[in-house]
Write a protein that holds these residues in place. Structure first.
Motif, PDB file in Angstrom:
ATOM      1  N   VAL A  48      -3.325   4.788  -5.643  1.00  0.00           N
ATOM      2  CA  VAL A  48      -2.436   3.644  -5.415  1.00  0.00           C
ATOM      3  C   VAL A  48      -1.727   3.798  -4.071  1.00  0.00           C
ATOM      4  CG1 VAL A  48      -0.326   2.475  -6.216  1.00  0.00           C
ATOM      5  CG2 VAL A  48      -2.121   3.098  -7.855  1.00  0.00           C
ATOM      6  N   ASP A  49      -1.185   4.978  -3.788  1.00  0.00           N
ATOM      7  CA  ASP A  49      -0.498   5.208  -2.514  1.00  0.00           C
ATOM      8  C   ASP A  49      -1.433   5.013  -1.330  1.00  0.00           C
ATOM      9  OD1 ASP A  49       1.975   5.705  -3.615  1.00  0.00           O
ATOM     10  OD2 ASP A  49       1.719   7.886  -3.638  1.00  0.00           O
ATOM     11  N   TRP A  50      -2.660   5.487  -1.458  1.00  0.00           N
ATOM     12  CA  TRP A  50      -3.604   5.363  -0.350  1.00  0.00           C
ATOM     13  C   TRP A  50      -3.980   3.895  -0.115  1.00  0.00           C
ATOM     14  CZ3 TRP A  50      -4.219   8.181   3.559  1.00  0.00           C
ATOM     15  CH2 TRP A  50      -5.277   7.960   4.427  1.00  0.00           C
ATOM     16  N   VAL A  51      -4.145   3.129  -1.175  1.00  0.00           N
ATOM     17  CA  VAL A  51      -4.450   1.695  -1.038  1.00  0.00           C
ATOM     18  C   VAL A  51      -3.279   0.984  -0.361  1.00  0.00           C
ATOM     19  CG1 VAL A  51      -4.808  -0.455  -2.320  1.00  0.00           C
ATOM     20  CG2 VAL A  51      -6.126   1.589  -2.917  1.00  0.00           C
ATOM     21  N   VAL A  52      -2.062   1.261  -0.805  1.00  0.00           N
ATOM     22  CA  VAL A  52      -0.877   0.639  -0.201  1.00  0.00           C
ATOM     23  C   VAL A  52      -0.779   1.022   1.279  1.00  0.00           C
ATOM     24  CG1 VAL A  52       1.664   0.633  -0.185  1.00  0.00           C
ATOM     25  CG2 VAL A  52       0.422   0.450  -2.345  1.00  0.00           C
ATOM     26  N   ALA A  53      -0.957   2.295   1.592  1.00  0.00           N
ATOM     27  CA  ALA A  53      -0.879   2.756   2.977  1.00  0.00           C
ATOM     28  C   ALA A  53      -1.939   2.080   3.846  1.00  0.00           C
ATOM     29  CB  ALA A  53      -1.029   4.275   3.038  1.00  0.00           C
ATOM     30  N   THR A  54      -3.136   1.937   3.315  1.00  0.00           N
ATOM     31  CA  THR A  54      -4.218   1.298   4.065  1.00  0.00           C
ATOM     32  C   THR A  54      -3.913  -0.179   4.314  1.00  0.00           C
ATOM     33  OG1 THR A  54      -5.813   2.852   3.150  1.00  0.00           O
ATOM     34  CG2 THR A  54      -6.700   0.805   4.067  1.00  0.00           C
ATOM     35  N   LEU A  55      -3.436  -0.875   3.284  1.00  0.00           N
ATOM     36  CA  LEU A  55      -3.096  -2.291   3.447  1.00  0.00           C
ATOM     37  C   LEU A  55      -1.969  -2.493   4.452  1.00  0.00           C
ATOM     38  CD1 LEU A  55      -3.326  -3.507  -0.264  1.00  0.00           C
ATOM     39  CD2 LEU A  55      -4.938  -3.984   1.601  1.00  0.00           C
ATOM     40  N   VAL A  56      -0.935  -1.670   4.367  1.00  0.00           N
ATOM     41  CA  VAL A  56       0.175  -1.775   5.315  1.00  0.00           C
ATOM     42  C   VAL A  56      -0.303  -1.470   6.726  1.00  0.00           C
ATOM     43  CG1 VAL A  56       2.381  -0.739   6.019  1.00  0.00           C
ATOM     44  CG2 VAL A  56       1.974  -1.306   3.619  1.00  0.00           C
ATOM     45  N   ALA A  57      -1.086  -0.434   6.893  1.00  0.00           N
ATOM     46  CA  ALA A  57      -1.566  -0.049   8.218  1.00  0.00           C
ATOM     47  C   ALA A  57      -2.439  -1.142   8.832  1.00  0.00           C
ATOM     48  CB  ALA A  57      -2.340   1.260   8.143  1.00  0.00           C
ATOM     49  N   ARG A  58      -3.299  -1.719   8.043  1.00  0.00           N
ATOM     50  CA  ARG A  58      -4.182  -2.769   8.573  1.00  0.00           C
ATOM     51  C   ARG A  58      -3.420  -4.041   8.894  1.00  0.00           C
ATOM     52  NH1 ARG A  58      -9.734  -1.890   5.152  1.00  0.00           N
ATOM     53  NH2 ARG A  58     -10.250   0.072   6.171  1.00  0.00           N
ATOM     54  N   THR A  59      -2.322  -4.264   8.209  1.00  0.00           N
ATOM     55  CA  THR A  59      -1.522  -5.460   8.442  1.00  0.00           C
ATOM     56  C   THR A  59      -0.539  -5.278   9.590  1.00  0.00           C
ATOM     57  OG1 THR A  59      -1.648  -5.964   6.090  1.00  0.00           O
ATOM     58  CG2 THR A  59       0.050  -7.103   7.340  1.00  0.00           C
ATOM     59  N   VAL A  60       0.112  -4.113   9.641  1.00  0.00           N
ATOM     60  CA  VAL A  60       1.206  -3.898  10.576  1.00  0.00           C
ATOM     61  C   VAL A  60       0.815  -3.065  11.788  1.00  0.00           C
ATOM     62  CG1 VAL A  60       3.545  -2.959  10.781  1.00  0.00           C
ATOM     63  CG2 VAL A  60       2.850  -4.095   8.680  1.00  0.00           C
ATOM     64  N   LEU A  61      -0.023  -2.080  11.604  1.00  0.00           N
ATOM     65  CA  LEU A  61      -0.326  -1.115  12.670  1.00  0.00           C
ATOM     66  C   LEU A  61      -1.753  -1.242  13.193  1.00  0.00           C
ATOM     67  CD1 LEU A  61       1.293   2.027  11.029  1.00  0.00           C
ATOM     68  CD2 LEU A  61       2.326   0.502  12.705  1.00  0.00           C
ATOM     69  N   GLU A  62      -2.189  -2.428  13.517  1.00  0.00           N
ATOM     70  CA  GLU A  62      -3.572  -2.632  13.935  1.00  0.00           C
ATOM     71  C   GLU A  62      -3.955  -1.800  15.155  1.00  0.00           C
ATOM     72  OE1 GLU A  62      -4.811  -6.722  14.184  1.00  0.00           O
ATOM     73  OE2 GLU A  62      -3.317  -7.265  12.678  1.00  0.00           O
ATOM     74  N   GLY A  63      -3.025  -1.519  16.044  1.00  0.00           N
ATOM     75  CA  GLY A  63      -3.322  -0.795  17.275  1.00  0.00           C
ATOM     76  C   GLY A  63      -3.624   0.680  17.094  1.00  0.00           C
TER      77      GLY A  63
END
Length: 146
Positions: A48-63
């Protein structure tokens, strides 16, 4: 003909302590709330944590790219949440929490150390009979059922 009688196993060594449930020797209950969390809950919480981290990173930290972004978000998420409230999002979903052995809050220093070692992965897969990974032992914490 060969003798087919069954032999009893030898008596256990009285000097050897009996097997205990994980965490009992740490003063935790064997079952129920406050007992050491099982592997299923811990792994599901990690997913669950890894999915949340991946979604946040792809949404907010694209660079930051596909590899570093989720890892950075995972680290920050564990650092902030475990240090302050004693659980990550995944922990909350599966009903587990991180507690210090002395009963005090995890705190920023131990939370940072644990998050760093957890992010490195190897310390997390080296564990003892109390289901404490190296990252938990170094931070003097244990993952328990809520």
């Amino acid at each position: 003909m060969a003798d087919r009688t069954t032999r009893k196993s030898p008596d256990p060594d009285p000097a050897e302590p009996p097997a205990q449930a994980p965490g009992v020797r740490l003063g935790l209950p064997a079952t129920g709330s406050g007992s050491v969390a099982g592997w299923g809950r811990r792994i599901l919480g990690l997913v669950v944590d890894w999915v949340v981290a991946t979604l946040v990173a792809r949404t907010v930290l694209e660079g930051l790219g596909r590899d570093l972004g989720p890892l950075l978000v995972f680290f920050v998420m564990h650092l902030l949440l475990v240090s302050t409230i004693g659980m990550s999002i995944g922990h909350a979903v599966v009903g587990i929490a991180v507690r210090r052995l002395d009963g005090r809050p995890v705190g920023l220093a131990m939370g940072a150390l644990r998050a760093l070692l957890l992010t490195l992965v190897i310390p997390a897969v080296v564990f003892d009979s109390d289901r404490r990974g190296l990252h938990d032992k170094v931070a003097t914490v244990v993952v328990v059922r809520r």
